[in-house]
Design a protein around this motif. Structure first.
Motif, PDB file in Angstrom:
ATOM      1  N   GLU A 192     -41.310   0.560 -52.402  1.00 28.66           N
ATOM      2  CA  GLU A 192     -41.230  -0.879 -52.497  1.00 28.66           C
ATOM      3  C   GLU A 192     -40.348  -0.932 -53.929  1.00 28.66           C
ATOM      4  N   ALA A 193     -40.092  -0.344 -54.742  1.00 26.16           N
ATOM      5  CA  ALA A 193     -39.432  -0.510 -55.946  1.00 26.16           C
ATOM      6  C   ALA A 193     -37.956  -0.052 -56.219  1.00 26.16           C
ATOM      7  N   ALA A 194     -37.691   0.171 -54.964  1.00 27.20           N
ATOM      8  CA  ALA A 194     -36.104   1.149 -54.582  1.00 27.20           C
ATOM      9  C   ALA A 194     -34.973  -0.004 -55.342  1.00 27.20           C
ATOM     10  N   GLY A 195     -35.069  -1.276 -54.999  1.00 31.13           N
ATOM     11  CA  GLY A 195     -34.173  -2.202 -55.371  1.00 31.13           C
ATOM     12  C   GLY A 195     -34.042  -2.449 -56.882  1.00 31.13           C
ATOM     13  N   SER A 196     -35.059  -2.671 -57.366  1.00 33.21           N
ATOM     14  CA  SER A 196     -35.281  -2.811 -58.965  1.00 33.21           C
ATOM     15  C   SER A 196     -34.617  -1.403 -59.673  1.00 33.21           C
ATOM     16  N   LEU A 197     -34.807  -0.271 -59.020  1.00 29.61           N
ATOM     17  CA  LEU A 197     -34.357   1.081 -59.563  1.00 29.61           C
ATOM     18  C   LEU A 197     -32.945   1.212 -59.279  1.00 29.61           C
ATOM     19  N   GLN A 198     -32.769   1.053 -58.249  1.00 29.69           N
ATOM     20  CA  GLN A 198     -31.099   1.017 -57.914  1.00 29.69           C
ATOM     21  C   GLN A 198     -30.207   0.100 -58.794  1.00 29.69           C
ATOM     22  N   SER A 199     -30.707  -1.119 -59.141  1.00 33.19           N
ATOM     23  CA  SER A 199     -29.908  -2.020 -60.256  1.00 33.19           C
ATOM     24  C   SER A 199     -30.144  -1.581 -61.562  1.00 33.19           C
ATOM     25  N   ALA A 200     -31.180  -0.901 -62.108  1.00 33.59           N
ATOM     26  CA  ALA A 200     -31.320  -0.470 -63.158  1.00 33.59           C
ATOM     27  C   ALA A 200     -30.403   1.104 -63.354  1.00 33.59           C
ATOM     28  N   MET A 201     -30.466   1.790 -62.527  1.00 38.59           N
ATOM     29  CA  MET A 201     -29.593   3.020 -62.247  1.00 38.59           C
ATOM     30  C   MET A 201     -28.057   2.773 -62.444  1.00 38.59           C
ATOM     31  N   ILE A 202     -27.615   1.655 -61.700  1.00 36.64           N
ATOM     32  CA  ILE A 202     -25.985   1.332 -61.618  1.00 36.64           C
ATOM     33  C   ILE A 202     -25.899   1.023 -63.169  1.00 36.64           C
ATOM     34  N   ILE A 203     -26.646   0.113 -63.717  1.00 35.84           N
ATOM     35  CA  ILE A 203     -26.275  -0.350 -64.997  1.00 35.84           C
ATOM     36  C   ILE A 203     -26.469   0.703 -66.048  1.00 35.84           C
ATOM     37  N   ALA A 204     -27.399   1.640 -66.042  1.00 34.30           N
ATOM     38  CA  ALA A 204     -27.302   2.765 -66.978  1.00 34.30           C
ATOM     39  C   ALA A 204     -26.187   3.621 -66.663  1.00 34.30           C
ATOM     40  N   GLY A 205     -25.895   3.787 -65.373  1.00 33.13           N
ATOM     41  CA  GLY A 205     -24.518   4.662 -65.215  1.00 33.13           C
ATOM     42  C   GLY A 205     -23.315   4.114 -65.662  1.00 33.13           C
ATOM     43  N   GLY A 206     -23.147   2.653 -65.555  1.00 30.11           N
ATOM     44  CA  GLY A 206     -22.200   2.048 -66.041  1.00 30.11           C
ATOM     45  C   GLY A 206     -21.824   2.136 -67.546  1.00 30.11           C
ATOM     46  N   LEU A 207     -23.002   2.138 -68.343  1.00 28.99           N
ATOM     47  CA  LEU A 207     -23.091   1.973 -69.787  1.00 28.99           C
ATOM     48  C   LEU A 207     -22.816   3.442 -70.195  1.00 28.99           C
ATOM     49  N   ILE A 208     -23.189   4.672 -69.402  1.00 28.58           N
ATOM     50  CA  ILE A 208     -22.675   5.971 -69.566  1.00 28.58           C
ATOM     51  C   ILE A 208     -21.317   5.904 -69.513  1.00 28.58           C
TER      52      ILE A 208
END
Length: 80
Positions: free
Chosen positions: A49-65
């Motif tokens: 159920e937390a997949a949407g927020s995890l995907q958003s956080a993952m994409i933001i962190a990947g972009g910062l890296i």
């Protein structure tokens, strides 16, 4: 100290080490993004159920890296 600086300028180690530093930055970024992806998938498997927020956080962190990696490559190439 002045002799060491003069010796390093004469040898020009920056041109030899800069490509290695750029490669190290790329490998570190690839490892970091892989680690983010694996941990996010593991968290999604635990709590779907937390997949949407995890995907958003993952994409933001990947972009910062990716941004930090691009900056490191530019700095390394400027050393040549």
């Amino acid at each position: 100290m002045l002799a060491i600086v003069t010796l390093l300028q004469a040898v020009n180690l920056g041109a030899a080490i800069a490509p290695l530093a750029a490669a190290m930055a790329v490998f570190a970024a690839a490892w970091g993004i892989g680690k983010i992806g694996s941990n996010a998938l593991e968290a999604m498997a635990r709590q779907p159920e937390a997949a949407g927020s995890l995907q958003s956080a993952m994409i933001i962190a990947g972009g910062l890296i990716e941004g930090a990696t691009l900056f490191a490559i530019v700095v390394c190439l400027l050393a040549i």
